[in-house]
Design a protein around this motif. Structure first.
Motif, mmCIF file in Angstrom:
data_model
loop_
_atom_site.group_PDB
_atom_site.id
_atom_site.type_symbol
_atom_site.label_atom_id
_atom_site.label_comp_id
_atom_site.label_asym_id
_atom_site.label_seq_id
_atom_site.Cartn_x
_atom_site.Cartn_y
_atom_site.Cartn_z
ATOM 1 N N GLU A 142 0.795 -1.229 0.000
ATOM 2 C CA GLU A 142 0.000 0.000 0.000
ATOM 3 C C GLU A 142 0.826 1.278 0.000
ATOM 4 N N ARG A 143 2.033 1.225 0.589
ATOM 5 C CA ARG A 143 2.895 2.418 0.666
ATOM 6 C C ARG A 143 2.101 3.606 1.200
ATOM 7 N N LEU A 144 1.808 3.601 2.501
ATOM 8 C CA LEU A 144 0.946 4.609 3.109
ATOM 9 C C LEU A 144 1.514 6.019 2.929
ATOM 10 N N ARG A 145 2.832 6.112 2.755
ATOM 11 C CA ARG A 145 3.435 7.411 2.487
ATOM 12 C C ARG A 145 4.455 7.217 1.358
ATOM 13 N N PRO A 146 4.451 8.092 0.351
ATOM 14 C CA PRO A 146 5.362 7.921 -0.777
ATOM 15 C C PRO A 146 6.824 7.933 -0.315
ATOM 16 N N GLY A 147 7.624 7.054 -0.879
ATOM 17 C CA GLY A 147 9.052 7.026 -0.558
ATOM 18 C C GLY A 147 9.392 6.341 0.748
ATOM 19 N N GLN A 148 8.371 5.848 1.428
ATOM 20 C CA GLN A 148 8.589 5.195 2.720
ATOM 21 C C GLN A 148 9.413 3.918 2.556
ATOM 22 N N VAL A 149 10.359 3.713 3.497
ATOM 23 C CA VAL A 149 11.163 2.492 3.496
ATOM 24 C C VAL A 149 10.516 1.486 4.448
ATOM 25 N N VAL A 150 10.125 0.341 3.909
ATOM 26 C CA VAL A 150 9.430 -0.699 4.678
ATOM 27 C C VAL A 150 10.400 -1.858 4.930
ATOM 28 N N VAL A 151 10.532 -2.208 6.210
ATOM 29 C CA VAL A 151 11.542 -3.200 6.614
ATOM 30 C C VAL A 151 10.891 -4.327 7.401
ATOM 31 N N GLY A 152 11.273 -5.566 7.090
ATOM 32 C CA GLY A 152 10.775 -6.721 7.836
ATOM 33 C C GLY A 152 11.901 -7.536 8.430
ATOM 34 N N PHE A 153 11.518 -8.446 9.309
ATOM 35 C CA PHE A 153 12.457 -9.376 9.940
ATOM 36 C C PHE A 153 11.983 -10.782 9.655
ATOM 37 N N ALA A 154 12.883 -11.705 9.465
ATOM 38 C CA ALA A 154 12.476 -13.103 9.323
ATOM 39 C C ALA A 154 13.451 -13.976 10.093
ATOM 40 N N ALA A 155 12.914 -14.784 10.970
ATOM 41 C CA ALA A 155 13.734 -15.762 11.673
ATOM 42 C C ALA A 155 13.568 -17.083 10.952
ATOM 43 N N GLU A 156 14.660 -17.649 10.498
ATOM 44 C CA GLU A 156 14.579 -18.890 9.729
ATOM 45 C C GLU A 156 15.546 -19.923 10.298
ATOM 46 N N THR A 157 15.165 -21.174 10.204
ATOM 47 C CA THR A 157 16.055 -22.252 10.638
ATOM 48 C C THR A 157 16.639 -23.020 9.457
ATOM 49 N N GLY A 158 15.970 -22.945 8.301
ATOM 50 C CA GLY A 158 16.331 -23.859 7.228
ATOM 51 C C GLY A 158 15.710 -25.218 7.524
ATOM 52 N N ASP A 159 15.337 -25.947 6.474
ATOM 53 C CA ASP A 159 14.752 -27.283 6.644
ATOM 54 C C ASP A 159 15.006 -28.076 5.377
ATOM 55 N N SER A 160 14.283 -29.173 5.208
ATOM 56 C CA SER A 160 14.517 -30.031 4.041
ATOM 57 C C SER A 160 14.195 -29.309 2.730
ATOM 58 N N GLU A 161 13.391 -28.252 2.791
ATOM 59 C CA GLU A 161 13.022 -27.491 1.592
ATOM 60 C C GLU A 161 14.116 -26.532 1.142
ATOM 61 N N GLY A 162 15.022 -26.184 2.073
ATOM 62 C CA GLY A 162 16.078 -25.247 1.696
ATOM 63 C C GLY A 162 16.731 -24.640 2.915
ATOM 64 N N GLY A 163 17.851 -23.946 2.681
ATOM 65 C CA GLY A 163 18.595 -23.325 3.778
ATOM 66 C C GLY A 163 17.973 -22.016 4.222
#
Ligand code: CTP
Ligand code: CA
Length: 235
Positions: A142-163
């Motif tokens: 949606e970009r609630l404000r133009p030019g806004q930098v949107v940042v996420g976090f992901a905690a991953e372990t890796g599994d049989s599907e991939g690292g």
């Protein structure tokens, strides 16, 4: 490699950070939740304020003693995913940067009982769940404000599907955030106060930076990438 923080490079910016973990009520005394402490989000809020930003910290069930009391940081406490979403979106409407560091419950009970659920002879009733909205994906789309930098976090372990990196890349493309900090967990790194190992990806899943060390070191490295991104979008 320790790098000097860049004081003042976020001056004039409004940075919204979500932290902690959401809780979904089952009844007035019980909830479904997760173990996120909120430390990484608090470290980001403090680091951003020290670099000159005005910060709104949306804190989901963060222990009182961990909440910062610093000039420039406004704390808004929430409990559920719906409350977190409302608070983040309200603040994001004016923000230059939004960082979703909170662990958001993927599902919530269809209903919360008005009264405490009792044990019955029939045994426990199954808990029916529905999916929560993906706050990060919404913000990126949606970009609630133009030019806004949107940042996420992901905690991953890796599994049989991939690292870890393969999962991170897939998630980066699916979320559409400008930056996704992929944190390797489940090994020696990533638990409690021991060092984190974080890879910063762009929306295409390309590696922009790597950082290792404390949550503070990770926060500074991620804000370096954010500041770089702001320079690119505003010049
Ligand atoms: N996130 C969010 N809203 C949700 C779920 C997650 O905004 N309903 C955000 C988190 O705050 C985090 C990022 O999305 O910044 C990644 O969260 P994660 O749980 O790793 O991603 P999911 O899409 O939920 O995938 P999964 O749990 O299946 O790995
Ligand atoms: Ca999830």
């Amino acid at each position: 490699v320790a790098r000097a923080p860049a004081p003042g490079d976020l001056a004039g910016c409004l940075v919204v950070v979500s932290a902690g973990g959401t809780r979904e009520p089952l009844d007035p005394v019980r909830f479904l939740g997760n173990r996120s402490s909120g430390r990484q989000g608090v470290a980001l809020a403090v680091a951003a304020a020290r670099r000159g930003a005005r910060v709104v910290l949306v804190a989901a069930n963060v222990e009182e003693a961990l909440l910062p009391h610093e000039p420039g940081i406004e704390v808004r406490e929430v409990e559920t995913t719906a409350q977190l979403r409302d608070a983040v979106r309200a603040a994001a409407a004016h923000a230059d940067v939004v960082v979703m560091a909170a662990a958001v419950a993927d599902f919530r009970p269809v209903a919360s009982a008005a009264h405490k659920i009792k044990k019955t002879a029939a045994g426990p009733a199954p808990i029916e769940l529905v999916k929560n909205p993906d706050i990060l994906a919404e913000l990126a789309a949606e970009r609630l404000r133009p030019g806004q930098v949107v940042v996420g976090f992901a905690a991953e372990t890796g599994d049989s599907e991939g690292g870890v990196l393969a999962h991170g890349r897939e998630k980066a493309r699916r979320k559409g955030a400008d930056l996704l900090a992929v944190n390797e967990v489940g090994t020696a790194v990533g638990f409690g106060d021991v060092p984190n190992s974080v890879t910063v990806l762009d929306a295409a899943g390309e590696v922009l930076a790597r950082a290792q060390g404390s949550k503070v070191a990770v926060a500074e490295a991620l804000l370096d990438a954010v500041a770089e991104r702001l320079r690119v979008t505003t010049t």
